[in-house]
Design a protein around this motif. Structure first.
Motif, PDB file in Angstrom:
ATOM      1  N   LEU A  59     -19.115  -7.187   4.632  1.00  0.00           N
ATOM      2  CA  LEU A  59     -20.180  -8.188   4.647  1.00  0.00           C
ATOM      3  C   LEU A  59     -19.656  -9.625   4.672  1.00  0.00           C
ATOM      4  O   LEU A  59     -20.408 -10.555   4.943  1.00  0.00           O
ATOM      5  N   VAL A  60     -18.389  -9.796   4.379  1.00  0.00           N
ATOM      6  CA  VAL A  60     -17.825 -11.147   4.278  1.00  0.00           C
ATOM      7  C   VAL A  60     -17.870 -11.875   5.619  1.00  0.00           C
ATOM      8  O   VAL A  60     -18.320 -13.024   5.690  1.00  0.00           O
ATOM      9  N   GLY A  61     -17.434 -11.239   6.684  1.00  0.00           N
ATOM     10  CA  GLY A  61     -17.429 -11.869   8.010  1.00  0.00           C
ATOM     11  C   GLY A  61     -18.817 -12.294   8.459  1.00  0.00           C
ATOM     12  O   GLY A  61     -19.027 -13.462   8.816  1.00  0.00           O
ATOM     13  N   PRO A  62     -19.786 -11.384   8.447  1.00  0.00           N
ATOM     14  CA  PRO A  62     -21.132 -11.777   8.840  1.00  0.00           C
ATOM     15  C   PRO A  62     -21.711 -12.892   7.962  1.00  0.00           C
ATOM     16  O   PRO A  62     -22.394 -13.789   8.458  1.00  0.00           O
ATOM     17  N   PHE A  63     -21.408 -12.856   6.664  1.00  0.00           N
ATOM     18  CA  PHE A  63     -21.903 -13.895   5.767  1.00  0.00           C
ATOM     19  C   PHE A  63     -21.332 -15.260   6.158  1.00  0.00           C
ATOM     20  O   PHE A  63     -22.057 -16.246   6.275  1.00  0.00           O
ATOM     21  N   PHE A  64     -20.032 -15.310   6.391  1.00  0.00           N
ATOM     22  CA  PHE A  64     -19.427 -16.591   6.752  1.00  0.00           C
ATOM     23  C   PHE A  64     -19.758 -17.034   8.173  1.00  0.00           C
ATOM     24  O   PHE A  64     -19.652 -18.212   8.492  1.00  0.00           O
ATOM     25  N   ALA A  65     -20.206 -16.098   9.012  1.00  0.00           N
ATOM     26  CA  ALA A  65     -20.706 -16.496  10.334  1.00  0.00           C
ATOM     27  C   ALA A  65     -21.966 -17.344  10.161  1.00  0.00           C
ATOM     28  O   ALA A  65     -22.187 -18.302  10.909  1.00  0.00           O
ATOM     29  N   HIS A  66     -22.773 -17.025   9.147  1.00  0.00           N
ATOM     30  CA  HIS A  66     -23.942 -17.864   8.841  1.00  0.00           C
ATOM     31  C   HIS A  66     -23.488 -19.252   8.400  1.00  0.00           C
ATOM     32  O   HIS A  66     -24.061 -20.262   8.817  1.00  0.00           O
ATOM     33  N   ALA A  67     -22.464 -19.308   7.545  1.00  0.00           N
ATOM     34  CA  ALA A  67     -21.941 -20.600   7.083  1.00  0.00           C
ATOM     35  C   ALA A  67     -21.428 -21.417   8.272  1.00  0.00           C
ATOM     36  O   ALA A  67     -21.640 -22.633   8.340  1.00  0.00           O
ATOM     37  N   GLN A  68     -20.794 -20.747   9.210  1.00  0.00           N
ATOM     38  CA  GLN A  68     -20.280 -21.421  10.405  1.00  0.00           C
ATOM     39  C   GLN A  68     -21.420 -22.037  11.211  1.00  0.00           C
ATOM     40  O   GLN A  68     -21.343 -23.189  11.645  1.00  0.00           O
ATOM     41  N   ARG A  69     -22.488 -21.279  11.374  1.00  0.00           N
ATOM     42  CA  ARG A  69     -23.637 -21.793  12.118  1.00  0.00           C
ATOM     43  C   ARG A  69     -24.297 -22.960  11.381  1.00  0.00           C
ATOM     44  O   ARG A  69     -24.720 -23.939  11.998  1.00  0.00           O
ATOM     45  N   LEU A  70     -24.385 -22.866  10.061  1.00  0.00           N
ATOM     46  CA  LEU A  70     -24.963 -23.960   9.279  1.00  0.00           C
ATOM     47  C   LEU A  70     -24.109 -25.221   9.406  1.00  0.00           C
ATOM     48  O   LEU A  70     -24.638 -26.323   9.545  1.00  0.00           O
ATOM     49  N   ALA A  71     -22.798 -25.061   9.356  1.00  0.00           N
ATOM     50  CA  ALA A  71     -21.902 -26.216   9.495  1.00  0.00           C
ATOM     51  C   ALA A  71     -22.102 -26.873  10.859  1.00  0.00           C
ATOM     52  O   ALA A  71     -22.122 -28.107  10.967  1.00  0.00           O
TER      53      ALA A  71
END
Length: 142
Positions: A59-71
Motif C-alpha cells: 500500500l505504500v507505493g499507491p499511497f505516496f502516488a497520491h502525495a505525488q499528485r498533491l505536490a
C-alpha cells in the motif's frame, strides 16, 4: 481493548467536518485546519494505521502516488514554486493516524525550516556500526 477515538477516522466516516481535497478508495486528503500556508493538505489512508511502519508494503507505493499528485497540484493549481512533503512517526505526530503533510511553498515564504540539534559520530567505526544495524533491519523486498 477498543481503540481511542481518532479524529481522522471520524473525518473519513463523515462524523467530523473537513474540506476534502481528494477522495480515493484507499486514501483521502483534506485541508489542515491550522495550515502553515493556505492549501496545506493532510493525506491519510482510509484504513487506520498509526505510523508508516504499520502500513502494509503493497500500500505504500499507491499511497505516496497520491502525495505525488498533491505536490504537483500545489504548483499547478495554487501556483506554488514547490512543496514541502513530510510526516511524523509518533514523535510530533499530533494525531496517531498516519498522515502526510503536503504544503505549498514559495521562496521567502517565511518558513525557515527546522532547527534540529546536530551531532557527530564518535568515529568512523561507530558510524559503520549504525549503518550495518540499520541495513540488517531493513526487510528485503518481496
Amino acid at each position: 481493548m477498543p481503540r481511542m477515538a481518532c479524529v481522522f477516522c471520524e473525518i473519513i466516516k463523515g462524523e467530523r467536518p473537513a474540506f476534502f481535497v481528494m477522495e480515493a478508495e484507499d486514501a483521502v486528503a483534506f485541508l489542515d485546519t491550522r495550515p502553515l500556508f493556505k492549501g496545506h493538505t493532510l493525506l491519510v489512508p482510509r484504513e487506520h494505521y498509526e505510523t508508516l511502519t504499520d502500513v502494509p508494503a503493497e500500500l505504500v507505493g499507491p499511497f505516496f502516488a497520491h502525495a505525488q499528485r498533491l505536490a504537483g497540484a500545489m504548483e499547478e493549481v495554487l501556483g506554488a514554486a514547490g512543496s514541502f512533503v513530510a510526516m511524523n512517526n509518533r514523535i510530533s505526530q499530533s494525531v496517531p493516524h498516519l498522515h502526510v503533510h503536503v504544503v505549498p511553498r514559495n521562496r521567502k515564504d517565511g518558513l525557515r525550516g527546522f532547527f534540529w540539534p546536530r551531532g557527530k559520530y564518535e568515529s568512523d567505526e561507530e558510524a559503520a556500526d549504525y549503518a550495518a544495524r540499520l541495513r540488517d533491519g531493513i526487510q528485503p523486498h518481496a
